[in-house]
Design an enzyme around this catalytic site. Structure first.
Site, PDB file in Angstrom:
ATOM      1  N   LYS A 116      -6.289  -0.301   6.845  1.00 53.94           N
ATOM      2  CA  LYS A 116      -6.587   0.125   5.482  1.00 53.94           C
ATOM      3  C   LYS A 116      -7.817  -0.586   4.931  1.00 53.94           C
ATOM      4  O   LYS A 116      -8.613  -0.004   4.189  1.00 53.94           O
ATOM      5  CB  LYS A 116      -5.369  -0.102   4.585  1.00 53.94           C
ATOM      6  CG  LYS A 116      -4.185   0.815   4.911  1.00 53.94           C
ATOM      7  CD  LYS A 116      -3.017   0.543   3.993  1.00 53.94           C
ATOM      8  CE  LYS A 116      -1.867   1.530   4.208  1.00 53.94           C
ATOM      9  NZ  LYS A 116      -1.290   1.434   5.547  1.00 53.94           N
ATOM     10  N   GLU A 200      -3.503  -4.356  -4.419  1.00 55.51           N
ATOM     11  CA  GLU A 200      -4.004  -3.219  -5.170  1.00 55.51           C
ATOM     12  C   GLU A 200      -3.299  -3.155  -6.519  1.00 55.51           C
ATOM     13  O   GLU A 200      -2.156  -3.609  -6.651  1.00 55.51           O
ATOM     14  CB  GLU A 200      -3.726  -1.900  -4.440  1.00 55.51           C
ATOM     15  CG  GLU A 200      -4.670  -1.578  -3.325  1.00 55.51           C
ATOM     16  CD  GLU A 200      -4.396  -0.210  -2.737  1.00 55.51           C
ATOM     17  OE1 GLU A 200      -5.241   0.246  -1.952  1.00 55.51           O
ATOM     18  OE2 GLU A 200      -3.358   0.393  -3.043  1.00 55.51           O
ATOM     19  N   HIS A 235       9.729   5.564   0.682  1.00 56.20           N
ATOM     20  CA  HIS A 235       8.288   5.740   0.871  1.00 56.20           C
ATOM     21  C   HIS A 235       7.955   6.750   1.962  1.00 56.20           C
ATOM     22  O   HIS A 235       6.821   6.777   2.451  1.00 56.20           O
ATOM     23  CB  HIS A 235       7.606   4.397   1.188  1.00 56.20           C
ATOM     24  CG  HIS A 235       7.752   3.376   0.115  1.00 56.20           C
ATOM     25  ND1 HIS A 235       7.083   3.431  -1.087  1.00 56.20           N
ATOM     26  CD2 HIS A 235       8.530   2.261   0.044  1.00 56.20           C
ATOM     27  CE1 HIS A 235       7.412   2.409  -1.842  1.00 56.20           C
ATOM     28  NE2 HIS A 235       8.297   1.679  -1.190  1.00 56.20           N
ATOM     29  N   ARG A 292      -4.483  12.125  12.752  1.00 52.62           N
ATOM     30  CA  ARG A 292      -3.619  12.930  13.625  1.00 52.62           C
ATOM     31  C   ARG A 292      -3.181  14.177  12.879  1.00 52.62           C
ATOM     32  O   ARG A 292      -3.498  14.355  11.699  1.00 52.62           O
ATOM     33  CB  ARG A 292      -2.387  12.131  14.028  1.00 52.62           C
ATOM     34  CG  ARG A 292      -1.625  11.599  12.812  1.00 52.62           C
ATOM     35  CD  ARG A 292      -0.304  10.965  13.174  1.00 52.62           C
ATOM     36  NE  ARG A 292       0.273  10.182  12.098  1.00 52.62           N
ATOM     37  CZ  ARG A 292       0.922  10.668  11.049  1.00 52.62           C
ATOM     38  NH1 ARG A 292       1.059  11.983  10.918  1.00 52.62           N
ATOM     39  NH2 ARG A 292       1.431   9.887  10.112  1.00 52.62           N
TER      40      ARG A 292
END
Length: 497
Positions: A116, A200, A235, A292
């Site tokens: 990330k 974040e 999630h 993908r």
């Protein structure tokens, strides 16, 4: 040209890839573990080879074995599907070094977008909105705490190599920072072998919206609009739809431009998905890129008419994209629900067992992508997804009504499934109105909601009917004395037939 394709996967996605390959005149090779010996994807392929015991670490994740089987069967290409080795840069590199075609992006693209932090660094030059946070992994906890205070709580601690909610911690208050940081690092290390985490700003009412992209090996990249994936548990997605019910044409175009730039930032080719977080004011922020084919790709296929697997194969063969951005349009609305062998009444825990009954819904606007048949067992070794149920309508409302009908027709016994929960979602006002976010489950769902309410009128009618049946079954005194049989109601038999 690809003449023979090995699918390094199992179940529904293996079958889905094989069907497109067959339409293209490409022969297929299935690989399977000992637990999947009787699976439909094994029978459907032109050839099938066992690659090891049930555990995925000894079968579907054995890159060396899969490449060896590819050579031995004369296959010239490998499609990894999703999961397993699909985002493994080392595997993609080994395939390329073996002189084989990897139906997916380059190893370099996978590496960049697999982190990330590296992904954020790569797209920084393209003016793409990003959630405020640390630009690199946290090495100084005290400094990170100062950064968090500057961003403003709540904040999110995330694993750089993460996914599926692992290594992710929401911190509401500064006094909880140290404890949650330690937990996030521990989870990240355990799950990914990499304890790198970053911070974040936590978007409090987030929607999860992703953009499908396609890129060829000649620098052409397009987007195929968005998918809304906000209904999640732990999630992980359960319900997806295309298009989103809240994006304006202007926001859609801007998100599409950003997604194409993200792909361009890493020289991407193949099918990929750029994920964004959208806040309550419809501001969007880059989250990550999945290098993908996505589980939810069918909804994009349904609204565009484009076979994404076919395009992946063309791109892997080196052909330029023939699809032009300006020619693409959204046609109708599509919804997908993931049918998991999970018990929604028990915190969505997996529920393994045998499919005693398995009957698929059919009819106009209904698509089922699955890899199971009646009588098969759900293995404990893999993801418990049984199928993907997709409905398509001219409007969102029509797609929802088709989904409710399809769920009612889908008959599965032997295991608990997420179908009752998915029906609950389809009927909930928040979903029907489009006013929902990733907190849908925690905000609206409890196991009690799956218990059907009893209509007082229907309950009274049932009681009267039961009393009448009991009365009609009582023998009359004279016939009983004569040994005659009592009159029996055929109401139940007639009702069933």
């Amino acid at each position: 040209m690809i003449r023979k394709l090995l699918i390094a996967n199992r179940g529904e996605i293996a079958l889905r890839i094989m069907r497109t390959a067959r339409e293209m005149g490409i022969r297929t090779v299935a690989v399977f573990s000992e637990a999947d010996r009787l699976s439909p994807h094994v029978r459907y392929a032109d050839e099938a080879v066992c690659v090891g015991p049930a555990a995925s670490s000894e079968s579907y994740l054995r890159a060396d074995t899969i490449i060896r089987v590819c050579r031995e069967t004369g296959a010239d290409a490998i499609h990894p599907g999703y999961g397993f080795l699909s985002e493994n840069a080392s595997f993609a590199r080994q395939v390329r070094e073996a002189g084989l075609i990897f139906v997916g992006p380059s190893p370099e693209s996978i590496e960049v977008m697999g982190s990330k932090l590296a992904a954020k660094a790569a797209v920084a030059a393209y003016n793409i909105p990003m959630v405020p946070g640390t630009p690199e992994a946290i090495s100084d906890v005290a400094a990170a705490k100062k950064t968090a205070a500057g961003i403003g709580y709540p904040i999110l601690i995330k694993a750089s190599a993460g996914g599926g909610g692992k290594g992710m911690r929401i911190v509401e208050r500064e006094e909880d920072f140290d404890e949650q940081m330690a937990r996030a690092v521990s989870e990240a290390t355990s799950a990914f072998g990499d304890g790198s985490v970053f911070i974040e700003k936590y978007v409090t009412s987030p929607r999860h919206v992703e953009i499908q992209v396609l890129g060829d090996q000649h620098g052409n990249i397009i987007h195929l609009f968005e998918r809304e994936c906000s209904v999640q548990r732990r999630h992980q997605k359960v319900v997806e739809e295309a298009p989103s019910s809240v994006l304006t044409p202007e926001i859609r175009a801007e998100m599409g431009r950003c997604a194409v730039d993200v792909a361009r930032a890493c020289g991407y080719y193949g099918a990929g998905t750029v994920e964004f977080i959208v806040d309550a004011d419809l501001n969007f922020f880059f989250l990550e890129m999945n290098t993908r084919l996505q589980v939810e790709h069918p909804v994009t296929e349904q609204i565009t008419g484009i076979d994404l697997v076919k395009q992946m194969i063309y791109i892997a063969e080196g052909k330029p994209l023939e699809i032009k951005q300006e020619a693409l349009a959204i046609n109708g609305h599509a919804i997908e629900v993931r049918v998991y062998a999970e018990d929604p009444a028990n915190n969505f825990l997996p529920d393994v067992g045998t499919l005693s009954t398995y009957e698929r819904p059919q009819g106009n606007g209904v698509r089922v992508d699955d890899g199971f048949e009646q009588g098969m067992a759900i293995p404990i070794y893999y993801d418990p997804m049984i199928a993907k149920l997709i409905t398509t309508g001219a409007t969102r409302q029509e797609a929802i009504e088709k989904m409710i009908r399809a769920i009612d027709e889908y008959r599965i016994t032997g295991v608990q499934t997420t179908l009752p929960f998915c029906r609950f979602v389809m009927e909930h006002e928040a979903f029907r109105s489009g006013q929902f976010d990733t907190h849908f489950v925690s905000r609206y769902f409890t196991p009690e909601k799956l218990v059907p309410e009893t209509d007082p009128g229907e309950a009274g009618l049932a009681a009267l009917l039961a009393a009448w049946l009991l009365q009609t079954r009582k023998p009359k005194p004279e016939t009983a004395e004569a040994g005659a049989q009592p009159v029996r109601s055929r109401w139940k038999e007639n009702r069933l037939h």
